[in-house]
Design a protein around this motif. Structure first.
Motif, PDB file in Angstrom:
ATOM      1  N   GLU A 105      39.162  53.266  41.465  1.00 25.98           N
ATOM      2  CA  GLU A 105      38.449  53.681  40.254  1.00 25.98           C
ATOM      3  C   GLU A 105      37.323  54.659  40.597  1.00 25.98           C
ATOM      4  O   GLU A 105      37.148  55.680  39.910  1.00 25.98           O
ATOM      5  CB  GLU A 105      37.883  52.446  39.552  1.00 25.98           C
ATOM      6  N   LYS A 154      41.206  48.076  43.802  1.00 26.87           N
ATOM      7  CA  LYS A 154      41.271  48.762  42.510  1.00 26.87           C
ATOM      8  C   LYS A 154      39.933  49.412  42.161  1.00 26.87           C
ATOM      9  O   LYS A 154      39.902  50.518  41.605  1.00 26.87           O
ATOM     10  CB  LYS A 154      41.673  47.769  41.416  1.00 26.87           C
ATOM     11  N   GLN A 182      44.568  53.299  33.292  1.00 26.33           N
ATOM     12  CA  GLN A 182      45.507  52.293  33.795  1.00 26.33           C
ATOM     13  C   GLN A 182      44.858  51.415  34.863  1.00 26.33           C
ATOM     14  O   GLN A 182      45.020  50.188  34.856  1.00 26.33           O
ATOM     15  CB  GLN A 182      46.744  52.987  34.365  1.00 26.33           C
ATOM     16  N   VAL A 183      44.113  52.026  35.759  1.00 29.81           N
ATOM     17  CA  VAL A 183      43.438  51.262  36.817  1.00 29.81           C
ATOM     18  C   VAL A 183      42.391  50.320  36.218  1.00 29.81           C
ATOM     19  O   VAL A 183      42.269  49.153  36.623  1.00 29.81           O
ATOM     20  CB  VAL A 183      42.809  52.216  37.844  1.00 29.81           C
ATOM     21  N   GLN A 184      41.636  50.795  35.244  1.00 24.81           N
ATOM     22  CA  GLN A 184      40.621  49.959  34.615  1.00 24.81           C
ATOM     23  C   GLN A 184      41.241  48.789  33.863  1.00 24.81           C
ATOM     24  O   GLN A 184      40.685  47.687  33.848  1.00 24.81           O
ATOM     25  CB  GLN A 184      39.760  50.808  33.677  1.00 24.81           C
ATOM     26  N   GLU A 185      42.398  49.010  33.250  1.00 24.82           N
ATOM     27  CA  GLU A 185      43.098  47.907  32.582  1.00 24.82           C
ATOM     28  C   GLU A 185      43.539  46.853  33.596  1.00 24.82           C
ATOM     29  O   GLU A 185      43.409  45.647  33.357  1.00 24.82           O
ATOM     30  CB  GLU A 185      44.310  48.448  31.819  1.00 24.82           C
ATOM     31  N   GLU A 186      44.045  47.289  34.728  1.00 29.81           N
ATOM     32  CA  GLU A 186      44.445  46.348  35.774  1.00 29.81           C
ATOM     33  C   GLU A 186      43.241  45.586  36.308  1.00 29.81           C
ATOM     34  O   GLU A 186      43.345  44.389  36.621  1.00 29.81           O
ATOM     35  CB  GLU A 186      45.149  47.107  36.896  1.00 29.81           C
ATOM     36  N   GLN A 207      42.450  42.793  33.866  1.00 27.34           N
ATOM     37  CA  GLN A 207      43.417  41.704  33.984  1.00 27.34           C
ATOM     38  C   GLN A 207      43.136  40.841  35.210  1.00 27.34           C
ATOM     39  O   GLN A 207      43.209  39.607  35.145  1.00 27.34           O
ATOM     40  CB  GLN A 207      44.827  42.281  34.053  1.00 27.34           C
ATOM     41  N   ILE A 208      42.810  41.474  36.309  1.00 26.77           N
ATOM     42  CA  ILE A 208      42.498  40.720  37.535  1.00 26.77           C
ATOM     43  C   ILE A 208      41.250  39.873  37.339  1.00 26.77           C
ATOM     44  O   ILE A 208      41.210  38.693  37.718  1.00 26.77           O
ATOM     45  CB  ILE A 208      42.333  41.687  38.716  1.00 26.77           C
ATOM     46  N   ARG A 240      42.730  42.579  45.711  1.00 29.09           N
ATOM     47  CA  ARG A 240      43.235  43.572  44.757  1.00 29.09           C
ATOM     48  C   ARG A 240      42.099  44.162  43.929  1.00 29.09           C
ATOM     49  O   ARG A 240      42.084  45.367  43.648  1.00 29.09           O
ATOM     50  CB  ARG A 240      44.277  42.931  43.854  1.00 29.09           C
ATOM     51  N   GLU A 252      44.145  51.156  49.073  1.00 30.94           N
ATOM     52  CA  GLU A 252      44.321  49.938  48.281  1.00 30.94           C
ATOM     53  C   GLU A 252      45.225  48.945  48.997  1.00 30.94           C
ATOM     54  O   GLU A 252      44.950  47.756  49.065  1.00 30.94           O
ATOM     55  CB  GLU A 252      44.907  50.292  46.904  1.00 30.94           C
TER      56      GLU A 252
END
Length: 304
Positions: A177, A173, A202-206, A209-210, A169, A61
């Motif tokens: 995932e 990410k 948590q990764v899917q939420e980020e 947001q991106i 990013r 990443e």
């Protein structure tokens, strides 16, 4: 003598065979040890690869984000914001003209307000989104004979680097995932699956947001935001009546009404003055009457 020589030769042959067998066993032993050592090293390597999977994902990443940030962007992304303040003789006419111009450019109105100000005049503002290609034309050609621009400002914000960083990013990410999904499928117990599920959430939420921030930048760079403040500035010209055109009766009636209005206004002011001064005037009036009665009584006594 012949038997002794034959015995010696046989002993030498046996000793040579024994020496060859010893060397072959040693070689086989060393080969077996090397194989075992190689197996142990392979097992250790496999364990290390399995235990450092998350670290590899994080490093991947970071490297992807760094490479993406160093890539130049061929097209700049700029968010434009414009502000106009105008004076118009007719509020409704100006509002309709601005609305039509916004719609003709392919834009849309976000907010519109109107309020009453002094002298029955109105003011308000229109907030709209204009396609970036039409932004300069809209800002420069709004002025006309019925519109006076008293304030104009333009501001631009370059968000290219932020967008490129978000793209990098997002790519990294999504790679993490995919790896976590693979780990989840290969999890052998519930505890490991639960841990991977938490990391995956948590990764899917980020990621969401991106993507949301990227959509915001795309929309605001494609459509500029323009705010137009409108204020109505009318010049009221009173009707001037020509007194020469009025006949005698009309002029007499007008003078009579003006006189009556003046008398009524004077009487109203007098009543207000007397009522307002009553807390002081009434006691003074009573004291004056008492003094006047005493003086009159004394005068009558002296005359008699």
């Amino acid at each position: 003598m012949r038997y002794k020589l034959t015995g010696i030769i046989i002993m030498i042959i046996l000793m040579f065979i024994a020496a060859c067998s010893s060397q072959e066993g040693s070689a086989n032993y060393e080969s077996s040890g090397d194989k075992a050592q190689n197996v142990d090293q392979e097992a250790g390597t496999t364990a290390e690869q399995s235990s450092s999977a998350a670290d590899d994902a994080a490093n991947e990443e970071s490297e992807t984000a760094t490479d993406g940030a160093n890539e130049p962007s061929s097209e700049r992304m700029v968010i434009y914001t414009g502000r106009l303040a105008i004076h118009v003789p007719d509020y409704d006419e100006a509002q309709n003209q601005i609305t039509d111009k916004i719609e003709n450019t392919g834009g849309y109105i976000v907010e519109s307000t109107t309020r009453e100000i002094e002298d029955n005049r109105r003011s308000g503002h229109i907030s709209a989104r204009i396609p970036q290609a039409e932004f300069t034309n809209f800002m420069n050609h709004l002025d006309s004979k019925n519109v006076k621009i008293v304030e104009k400002s333009t501001q631009g914000e370059d968000v290219t680097e932020e967008y490129v960083d978000l793209e990098s990013r997002l790519t990294s990410k999504e790679a993490v995932e995919e790896r976590l999904l693979t780990f989840l499928d290969e999890a052998e117990d519930t505890e490991a699956a639960l841990q991977v599920s938490n990391d995956l959430a948590q990764v899917q939420e980020e990621i969401e947001q991106i993507k949301g921030r990227m959509q915001y930048l795309e929309n605001h760079s494609a459509y500029a935001t323009v705010t137009v403040n409108i204020e109505e500035r009318r010049i009221n010209i009173p009707d001037i009546e020509n007194e020469e055109s009025l006949n005698t009766i009309e002029r007499t009636q007008q003078l009579f009404m003006n006189t009556i209005n003046a008398l009524m206004q004077f009487g109203s002011y007098l009543v207000v003055f007397v009522a307002g001064m009553s807390p002081i005037s009434i006691p003074l009036l009573i004291i004056g009457v008492i003094i006047w009665l005493r003086q009159r009584k004394k005068k009558q006594s002296s005359e008699s």
